[in-house]
Design an enzyme around this catalytic site. Sequence first.
Site, mmCIF file in Angstrom:
data_model
loop_
_atom_site.group_PDB
_atom_site.id
_atom_site.type_symbol
_atom_site.label_atom_id
_atom_site.label_comp_id
_atom_site.label_asym_id
_atom_site.label_seq_id
_atom_site.Cartn_x
_atom_site.Cartn_y
_atom_site.Cartn_z
ATOM 1 N N GLY A 1 -6.014 -2.837 -15.448
ATOM 2 C CA GLY A 1 -7.077 -3.687 -15.972
ATOM 3 C C GLY A 1 -6.703 -5.125 -16.251
ATOM 4 C CG ASN B 1 -9.323 4.312 -5.505
ATOM 5 O OD1 ASN B 1 -8.771 4.969 -4.626
ATOM 6 N ND2 ASN B 1 -8.668 3.891 -6.593
ATOM 7 C CB CYS C 1 0.927 12.507 -4.626
ATOM 8 S SG CYS C 1 1.118 10.807 -4.289
ATOM 9 C CB ILE D 1 -1.339 3.573 -16.452
ATOM 10 C CG1 ILE D 1 -2.558 2.658 -16.567
ATOM 11 C CG2 ILE D 1 -0.680 3.821 -17.767
ATOM 12 C CD1 ILE D 1 -3.676 3.198 -17.461
ATOM 13 N N GLY E 1 -4.298 -5.226 -10.092
ATOM 14 C CA GLY E 1 -4.863 -4.397 -9.030
ATOM 15 C C GLY E 1 -6.312 -4.712 -8.734
ATOM 16 C CE LYS F 1 -3.316 2.841 0.329
ATOM 17 N NZ LYS F 1 -3.994 3.171 -0.929
HETATM 18 C C1 LIG Z 1 -8.503 0.996 -3.975
HETATM 19 C C2 LIG Z 1 -7.234 1.327 -4.718
HETATM 20 C C3 LIG Z 1 -6.162 1.874 -4.028
HETATM 21 C C4 LIG Z 1 -4.970 2.190 -4.700
HETATM 22 N N1 LIG Z 1 -3.913 2.695 -3.998
HETATM 23 C C5 LIG Z 1 -2.721 2.926 -4.644
HETATM 24 C C6 LIG Z 1 -1.573 3.362 -3.925
HETATM 25 O O1 LIG Z 1 -1.592 3.496 -2.698
HETATM 26 N N2 LIG Z 1 -0.434 3.615 -4.631
HETATM 27 C C7 LIG Z 1 -0.362 3.425 -6.005
HETATM 28 O O2 LIG Z 1 0.697 3.663 -6.599
HETATM 29 N N3 LIG Z 1 -1.434 2.990 -6.693
HETATM 30 C C8 LIG Z 1 -2.599 2.741 -6.059
HETATM 31 N N4 LIG Z 1 -3.678 2.273 -6.764
HETATM 32 C C9 LIG Z 1 -3.564 2.112 -8.235
HETATM 33 C C10 LIG Z 1 -3.282 0.661 -8.617
HETATM 34 O O3 LIG Z 1 -2.075 0.183 -8.045
HETATM 35 C C11 LIG Z 1 -3.224 0.521 -10.160
HETATM 36 O O4 LIG Z 1 -2.191 1.347 -10.665
HETATM 37 C C12 LIG Z 1 -4.511 0.920 -10.850
HETATM 38 O O5 LIG Z 1 -5.644 0.555 -10.087
HETATM 39 C C13 LIG Z 1 -4.631 0.295 -12.253
HETATM 40 O O6 LIG Z 1 -4.533 -1.118 -12.202
HETATM 41 P P1 LIG Z 1 -5.831 -2.084 -12.084
HETATM 42 O O7 LIG Z 1 -6.775 -1.679 -13.162
HETATM 43 O O8 LIG Z 1 -5.289 -3.477 -12.245
HETATM 44 O O9 LIG Z 1 -6.409 -1.844 -10.726
HETATM 45 C C14 LIG Z 1 -4.879 1.957 -6.109
HETATM 46 C C15 LIG Z 1 -5.966 1.391 -6.786
HETATM 47 C C16 LIG Z 1 -7.129 1.075 -6.112
HETATM 48 C C17 LIG Z 1 -8.265 0.436 -6.883
#
Ligand SMILES: Cc1cc2nc3c(=O)[nH]c(=O)nc-3n(C[C@H](O)[C@H](O)[C@H](O)COP(=O)(O)O)c2cc1C
Length: 303
Positions: free
Chosen positions: A245, A69, A131, A192, A266, A45
């Site tokens: 995704g 989110n 950020c 990404i 993710g 996290k």
């Molecule tokens: C609930 C949630 C919390 C996330 N928190 C972080 C984070 O703390 N740091 C980060 O770099 N990315 C964070 N992400 C982004 C994911 O690591 C990822 O880059 C993004 O969701 C795209 O991948 P996915 O479609 O497989 O989820 C978060 C995503 C979600 C859904």
Amino acid sequence: MINLSVTLSNVRLQNPVIAASGCFGYGEEFRDFYDINLLGAFSCKGTTLHPRFGNPTPRIAETNGGMINSVGLQNPGIEAVTATELPRLFAHYQQPLLANISGFSREEYTACCEQISAIDGVSIVELNISCPNVHGGGMSFGADAACAAAVTAACKAVCKKPLYVKLSPNVTNIAEIAKAVEAAGADGLSLINTLLAMRINTKTRKPILANTFGGLSGPAIFPVALRMVYQVYDAVKIPIIGLGGVSSAGDVIEMMMAGASAVQVGAATLTDPFACKKIIDALPETLQTLGIEDINEIIGAAH
Ligand SMILES: Cc1cc2nc3c(=O)[nH]c(=O)nc-3n(C[C@H](O)[C@H](O)[C@H](O)COP(=O)(O)O)c2cc1C
């Protein structure tokens, strides 16, 4: 026997599947489901210098093929992560760990990077530059090439492990940001992060998220992520971790053909806690069907 192992800056992963930051906590919750040592790696996290309660609720909105989110980097802060979360994790986890860190100023990033990169079990530091920069009018570090390069260089100077910079997709030219970050010393890239998005409640006529906007993730963003990995592969020489995704072994293969050396999963884990395990289990047969013996041979194969 099909070879699944890949390397990221001399860090060997037994397979290319990495649980993505924010969707796997610090590993603890998933121990009830399966042995997380079967992962290639996982990214913890997003950790900040100080504890963060995150954004007000509601902070999750569902959408077709994904979710939005606005969690707002809720985390216990680096002291608690160092003293409690990581020792608890390392008691049962022996695979590589990506320490995902965030900050709201360059000083916060570097302090966090210096501390976390000194921890033995941390293999790679993953710098989340999505950020807002409080000294830059709130614009994200990752939205501007010079700003992204400056925070990368500052962290690289104090980082004791390979430094991977996680790019924001909310930019006009992702290749330009990737090149700037590479020139500033990044050892690799993750891309990404989420795409800026929103939903509206038609009864209340108000945004669903208390924060109005949030980040879209899940299968809906896969083709966008794939396109960006493909573009960045042409622009840089450092390794790329592809994400956005990914929810099947086929997606992993596609992402690697676009140019990723490893892949993160993710949101898929939030709908099915076994997602990473199922993808890893399915990889050998899926590769075999395509006549692939070594997964490394497909990295960038689509170019
Ligand atoms: C609930 C949630 C919390 C996330 N928190 C972080 C984070 O703390 N740091 C980060 O770099 N990315 C964070 N992400 C982004 C994911 O690591 C990822 O880059 C993004 O969701 C795209 O991948 P996915 O479609 O497989 O989820 C978060 C995503 C979600 C859904």
